[in-house]
Design a protein around this motif. Sequence first.
Motif, PDB file in Angstrom:
ATOM      1  N   GLN A 144       0.821  -1.205   0.000  1.00  0.00           N
ATOM      2  CA  GLN A 144       0.000   0.000   0.000  1.00  0.00           C
ATOM      3  C   GLN A 144       0.860   1.262   0.000  1.00  0.00           C
ATOM      4  OE1 GLN A 144      -2.562  -0.622   3.393  1.00  0.00           O
ATOM      5  NE2 GLN A 144      -4.159  -1.566   2.136  1.00  0.00           N
ATOM      6  N   LYS A 145       1.881   1.293   0.833  1.00  0.00           N
ATOM      7  CA  LYS A 145       2.739   2.479   0.900  1.00  0.00           C
ATOM      8  C   LYS A 145       3.567   2.655  -0.374  1.00  0.00           C
ATOM      9  CE  LYS A 145       3.230   3.450   5.836  1.00  0.00           C
ATOM     10  NZ  LYS A 145       1.970   2.883   6.251  1.00  0.00           N
ATOM     11  N   SER A 146       3.915   1.534  -1.039  1.00  0.00           N
ATOM     12  CA  SER A 146       4.618   1.642  -2.320  1.00  0.00           C
ATOM     13  C   SER A 146       3.723   2.302  -3.366  1.00  0.00           C
ATOM     14  CB  SER A 146       5.051   0.257  -2.804  1.00  0.00           C
ATOM     15  OG  SER A 146       5.984  -0.327  -1.923  1.00  0.00           O
ATOM     16  N   ALA A 147       2.452   1.897  -3.396  1.00  0.00           N
ATOM     17  CA  ALA A 147       1.518   2.484  -4.349  1.00  0.00           C
ATOM     18  C   ALA A 147       1.272   3.961  -4.050  1.00  0.00           C
ATOM     19  CB  ALA A 147       0.197   1.722  -4.325  1.00  0.00           C
ATOM     20  N   GLU A 148       1.154   4.314  -2.775  1.00  0.00           N
ATOM     21  CA  GLU A 148       0.956   5.713  -2.405  1.00  0.00           C
ATOM     22  C   GLU A 148       2.164   6.560  -2.782  1.00  0.00           C
ATOM     23  OE1 GLU A 148       0.151   5.421   1.711  1.00  0.00           O
ATOM     24  OE2 GLU A 148      -1.871   4.581   1.459  1.00  0.00           O
ATOM     25  N   ALA A 149       3.369   6.029  -2.572  1.00  0.00           N
ATOM     26  CA  ALA A 149       4.578   6.754  -2.951  1.00  0.00           C
ATOM     27  C   ALA A 149       4.655   6.935  -4.463  1.00  0.00           C
ATOM     28  CB  ALA A 149       5.810   6.018  -2.432  1.00  0.00           C
ATOM     29  N   LYS A 150       4.234   5.925  -5.201  1.00  0.00           N
ATOM     30  CA  LYS A 150       4.221   6.026  -6.658  1.00  0.00           C
ATOM     31  C   LYS A 150       3.293   7.152  -7.114  1.00  0.00           C
ATOM     32  CE  LYS A 150       3.234   3.214 -10.778  1.00  0.00           C
ATOM     33  NZ  LYS A 150       2.260   4.113 -11.405  1.00  0.00           N
ATOM     34  N   LEU A 151       2.131   7.243  -6.507  1.00  0.00           N
ATOM     35  CA  LEU A 151       1.194   8.308  -6.869  1.00  0.00           C
ATOM     36  C   LEU A 151       1.761   9.679  -6.531  1.00  0.00           C
ATOM     37  CD1 LEU A 151      -2.217   6.752  -5.736  1.00  0.00           C
ATOM     38  CD2 LEU A 151      -1.320   6.969  -8.053  1.00  0.00           C
ATOM     39  N   ARG A 152       2.450   9.788  -5.393  1.00  0.00           N
ATOM     40  CA  ARG A 152       3.045  11.079  -5.024  1.00  0.00           C
ATOM     41  C   ARG A 152       4.143  11.481  -5.997  1.00  0.00           C
ATOM     42  NH1 ARG A 152       2.263   9.136   0.383  1.00  0.00           N
ATOM     43  NH2 ARG A 152       4.386   8.284   0.405  1.00  0.00           N
ATOM     44  N   LEU A 153       4.945  10.529  -6.443  1.00  0.00           N
ATOM     45  CA  LEU A 153       5.988  10.839  -7.418  1.00  0.00           C
ATOM     46  C   LEU A 153       5.376  11.263  -8.746  1.00  0.00           C
ATOM     47  CD1 LEU A 153       8.532   7.959  -6.701  1.00  0.00           C
ATOM     48  CD2 LEU A 153       8.834  10.378  -6.182  1.00  0.00           C
ATOM     49  N   GLU A 154       4.312  10.598  -9.167  1.00  0.00           N
ATOM     50  CA  GLU A 154       3.647  10.982 -10.409  1.00  0.00           C
ATOM     51  C   GLU A 154       3.031  12.368 -10.290  1.00  0.00           C
ATOM     52  OE1 GLU A 154       2.302   6.582 -12.106  1.00  0.00           O
ATOM     53  OE2 GLU A 154       0.960   7.711 -10.790  1.00  0.00           O
ATOM     54  N   ALA A 155       2.528  12.702  -9.084  1.00  0.00           N
ATOM     55  CA  ALA A 155       1.880  14.002  -8.884  1.00  0.00           C
ATOM     56  C   ALA A 155       2.866  15.164  -8.974  1.00  0.00           C
ATOM     57  CB  ALA A 155       1.166  14.031  -7.533  1.00  0.00           C
ATOM     58  N   LEU A 156       4.155  14.897  -8.872  1.00  0.00           N
ATOM     59  CA  LEU A 156       5.138  15.970  -9.014  1.00  0.00           C
ATOM     60  C   LEU A 156       5.109  16.572 -10.410  1.00  0.00           C
ATOM     61  CD1 LEU A 156       8.205  14.397  -7.162  1.00  0.00           C
ATOM     62  CD2 LEU A 156       6.792  16.280  -6.350  1.00  0.00           C
ATOM     63  N   GLY A 157       4.659  15.788 -11.399  1.00  0.00           N
ATOM     64  CA  GLY A 157       4.576  16.288 -12.759  1.00  0.00           C
ATOM     65  C   GLY A 157       5.902  16.407 -13.466  1.00  0.00           C
ATOM     66  N   ILE A 158       6.933  15.724 -12.985  1.00  0.00           N
ATOM     67  CA  ILE A 158       8.267  15.838 -13.583  1.00  0.00           C
ATOM     68  C   ILE A 158       8.752  14.512 -14.156  1.00  0.00           C
ATOM     69  CG2 ILE A 158       8.902  17.745 -12.080  1.00  0.00           C
ATOM     70  CD1 ILE A 158      10.457  15.794 -10.356  1.00  0.00           C
ATOM     71  N   PHE A 159       7.929  13.461 -14.063  1.00  0.00           N
ATOM     72  CA  PHE A 159       8.298  12.152 -14.585  1.00  0.00           C
ATOM     73  C   PHE A 159       7.273  11.707 -15.614  1.00  0.00           C
ATOM     74  CE2 PHE A 159       9.796  11.890 -10.039  1.00  0.00           C
ATOM     75  CZ  PHE A 159      11.138  12.096 -10.339  1.00  0.00           C
ATOM     76  N   THR A 160       7.758  11.116 -16.710  1.00  0.00           N
ATOM     77  CA  THR A 160       6.850  10.560 -17.702  1.00  0.00           C
ATOM     78  C   THR A 160       6.406   9.159 -17.311  1.00  0.00           C
ATOM     79  OG1 THR A 160       8.725   9.741 -19.003  1.00  0.00           O
ATOM     80  CG2 THR A 160       7.849  11.927 -19.559  1.00  0.00           C
ATOM     81  N   SER A 161       7.170   8.475 -16.491  1.00  0.00           N
ATOM     82  CA  SER A 161       6.790   7.146 -16.023  1.00  0.00           C
ATOM     83  C   SER A 161       7.433   6.879 -14.671  1.00  0.00           C
ATOM     84  CB  SER A 161       7.206   6.068 -17.029  1.00  0.00           C
ATOM     85  OG  SER A 161       8.616   6.011 -17.151  1.00  0.00           O
ATOM     86  N   VAL A 162       6.734   6.106 -13.849  1.00  0.00           N
ATOM     87  CA  VAL A 162       7.219   5.699 -12.529  1.00  0.00           C
ATOM     88  C   VAL A 162       6.891   4.225 -12.347  1.00  0.00           C
ATOM     89  CG1 VAL A 162       7.114   6.050 -10.035  1.00  0.00           C
ATOM     90  CG2 VAL A 162       6.856   8.008 -11.575  1.00  0.00           C
ATOM     91  N   GLY A 163       7.909   3.399 -12.149  1.00  0.00           N
ATOM     92  CA  GLY A 163       7.715   1.980 -11.899  1.00  0.00           C
ATOM     93  C   GLY A 163       8.237   1.599 -10.526  1.00  0.00           C
ATOM     94  N   VAL A 164       7.735   0.485  -9.985  1.00  0.00           N
ATOM     95  CA  VAL A 164       8.113   0.043  -8.644  1.00  0.00           C
ATOM     96  C   VAL A 164       8.519  -1.425  -8.691  1.00  0.00           C
ATOM     97  CG1 VAL A 164       7.443  -0.063  -6.224  1.00  0.00           C
ATOM     98  CG2 VAL A 164       6.366   1.620  -7.731  1.00  0.00           C
ATOM     99  N   VAL A 165       9.640  -1.756  -8.058  1.00  0.00           N
ATOM    100  CA  VAL A 165      10.093  -3.133  -7.944  1.00  0.00           C
ATOM    101  C   VAL A 165      10.311  -3.449  -6.470  1.00  0.00           C
ATOM    102  CG1 VAL A 165      11.894  -4.801  -8.517  1.00  0.00           C
ATOM    103  CG2 VAL A 165      11.162  -3.116 -10.221  1.00  0.00           C
TER     104      VAL A 165
END
Length: 470
Positions: free
Chosen positions: A80-101
Amino acid sequence: MGTVHAKEPPPKFPHDSDMMEPGDGHQRPHYHVKKRVFKGTTPCKVQRVHIEGLKRTKNDLVVPQVQDLLKSKDFKDVIQKSAEAKLRLEALGIFTSVGVVIDTAKGPTAKSNGMDITFKVKETRRLLGSAHTTVGNNEGTLSLGAKMPNVFGRAENLVAEYSRSSRKSNGFSFTFLKPYGKELDRKFTVSAFKSDCDFLQSSFKETDIGTFVEFVIPNGSSRHGLRWEGIWRETSCLNRAASFAVRSEAGHSLKSSLKHTFTRDTRDEHIFPTKGSLVRIAHELAGETGGDVKFFKEDFEVQLNKKLLFNSVISCTLQGGLMKPYKGTTSLIADRFFLGGPTSVRGFQMRSIGPREDGDYLGAEAFLAAGLHLYTPLPFLPVRGGFSDLFRTHLFVNAGHLANINLDTPNWREDYEELRQSVRCTYGAGILLRLGRIARFELNYCVPVSAQANDRIQGGVQFGVGINFL
């Protein structure tokens, strides 16, 4: 919540229904990471968080977005926290893609229940171009822009834009935006701009050259906006038939003002809300920080929405405003309130209610307006989740009036009574079309039932397109 990949095999995202206790009719799922079996409640400790792909982005921007992962207690928490962090990184508006491993921890200090999380990001290009159209106040605008995202590595944006509207208005601006603090909605904005706009109903043209500085401070569903703006303004007559009142105000003025706006918005959406409320209160003080324009202005908007039977919604909106010049000055036409039109009090032409001289509408220093709407789905296409969701029908009643109230004289109560009694009123019905998530189009049939001799009535069919409606 995004896609999270483990080494072998890839785990799926846990849903609340997956995390149920044995015996409740569902079998708890298992997650495999490096040949280990992980249940949702398996104790886990995130030992390291890696972010790959950073080039010009600073660490102090991205670290606060992922540091909550270090507080994870079990595997469900990690997911859950990985998914929330991914959304926060995407919300910065500075990345075209964000993946999690997600992987088991490695190295001599790795613990048996340790986890390593890796975010793989791809930064946007240094320069982006855009061309788009917008709608508002019953006019369309074509905008051409260039944007430099993440200029200094902390999600700053430098934006240049040129716009031209269907009503002979045009302008350009240079804007610098920067989020500050952990909350991304906290924004600092500096802008310089120039705009030209024709006001045909009042026979004048206004040219503005100015700058503003603004802080936006969010607080849950509320936010505060603090703004200073300085504008050099020039008003000129559009034609030789302009009234004496408009001619006498032609010329230059310098406005320097401080403005505070409080907004609390709990609506589920802006275009077709089904529940929630909106409260907006704005205070503006001009003249204390320089300039020759001196006034205090207050305006507000309150909207309530409630869902009824058969997916119908009743909505009530109340708007009002009052301004008071001081230190011996008088209000200018560029600062007064105007009322009327398909986005305001329907059944009247745009900005065509209130004081008028020789055919030119002069606006006023006080106004009050209200709207009551009953929204329903299309009667023959009631199925939700399809094309019909773009449409609504509504029955409405609008009322409003504006007038000048001199609070410095003993007769101000008579002015207030005139404002209250000379109310314009319209009722009607129409069909609405959603334009994306920010605007809507209205086709209404309006029946004005109360008007004054100076007003320009537009009964019958009326078109409207915009962002904010009464």
